[in-house]
Design an enzyme around this catalytic site. Structure first.
Site, mmCIF file in Angstrom:
data_model
loop_
_atom_site.group_PDB
_atom_site.id
_atom_site.type_symbol
_atom_site.label_atom_id
_atom_site.label_comp_id
_atom_site.label_asym_id
_atom_site.label_seq_id
_atom_site.Cartn_x
_atom_site.Cartn_y
_atom_site.Cartn_z
ATOM 1 N N PHE A 1 0.803 -1.229 0.000
ATOM 2 C CA PHE A 1 0.000 0.000 0.000
ATOM 3 C C PHE A 1 0.836 1.280 0.000
ATOM 4 C CE2 PHE A 1 0.453 -1.297 4.481
ATOM 5 C CZ PHE A 1 1.007 -0.141 5.033
ATOM 6 N N ARG B 1 -5.080 7.666 20.052
ATOM 7 C CA ARG B 1 -5.443 6.454 19.313
ATOM 8 C C ARG B 1 -6.886 6.057 19.608
ATOM 9 N NH1 ARG B 1 -1.800 4.893 16.139
ATOM 10 N NH2 ARG B 1 -2.623 2.798 15.797
ATOM 11 N N THR C 1 -8.203 1.668 12.282
ATOM 12 C CA THR C 1 -7.682 2.138 10.999
ATOM 13 C C THR C 1 -8.756 2.079 9.912
ATOM 14 O OG1 THR C 1 -5.481 1.373 11.617
ATOM 15 C CG2 THR C 1 -5.854 1.785 9.285
ATOM 16 N N ARG D 1 -12.490 8.448 13.004
ATOM 17 C CA ARG D 1 -12.578 7.705 11.742
ATOM 18 C C ARG D 1 -14.002 7.246 11.447
ATOM 19 N NH1 ARG D 1 -6.809 4.873 12.761
ATOM 20 N NH2 ARG D 1 -5.543 6.292 11.493
ATOM 21 N N HIS E 1 -3.844 10.396 11.136
ATOM 22 C CA HIS E 1 -2.696 9.561 11.503
ATOM 23 C C HIS E 1 -2.352 9.907 12.941
ATOM 24 C CE1 HIS E 1 1.426 7.892 11.512
ATOM 25 N NE2 HIS E 1 1.701 8.963 12.240
#
Length: 141
Positions: free
Chosen positions: A59, A87, A93, A104, A117
């Site tokens: 990726f 986090r 993710t 997210r 990120h």
């Protein structure tokens, strides 16, 4: 609990959606202070250097292409357990697997365009903060 610093990047997809302020509000509500910040349009070289740890991964090219596709907002965050807090705020993710109410889940479109990120450990946080904020332009308060 230890006071830590961590690096956060609001990626091109989230910058384009104009949700920087909403993301900053989440940092602050969690007790994290923004101690350095800048908006930049990363060069391909900067993105490749920053993500060099992923160079052999399939990726890598897509990640670099995405990170240079538009401006990003880069900030150093400081607070108790800043790395883990950030986090937790970000979520998984893959936004489809992220818990409701995470950055997210709320703002990301895909595992590639996943809004943010964040450093994953104290060692990487130190390296990542120094990469974007070398010298004395980080301000504890």
């Amino acid at each position: 609990m230890a006071i830590e610093r961590t690096l956060s990047i609001i990626k091109p997809d989230a910058v384009a959606k104009n949700v920087i302020g909403q993301i900053y509000a989440r940092f602050e509500a969690a007790g994290l202070k923004v101690v350095a910040a800048k908006m930049v349009h990363l060069s391909r070289g900067e993105a490749e250097q920053f993500y060099a740890v992923h160079k052999a991964r399939p990726f890598f090219k897509d990640l670099v292409d995405f990170m240079v596709s538009g401006p990003v907002m880069i900030q150093a965050l400081e607070g108790e357990s800043a790395i883990a807090k950030n986090r937790d705020l970000m979520g998984a993710t893959d936004p489809k697997k992220a818990e409701k109410g995470t950055i997210r889940a709320d703002f990301a479109d895909s595992i590639d365009a996943n809004a943010v990120h964040g450093s994953d450990a104290p060692e990487t946080a130190a390296v990542e903060v120094a990469f974007f904020f070398p010298g004395m332009n980080v301000y504890s308060r």
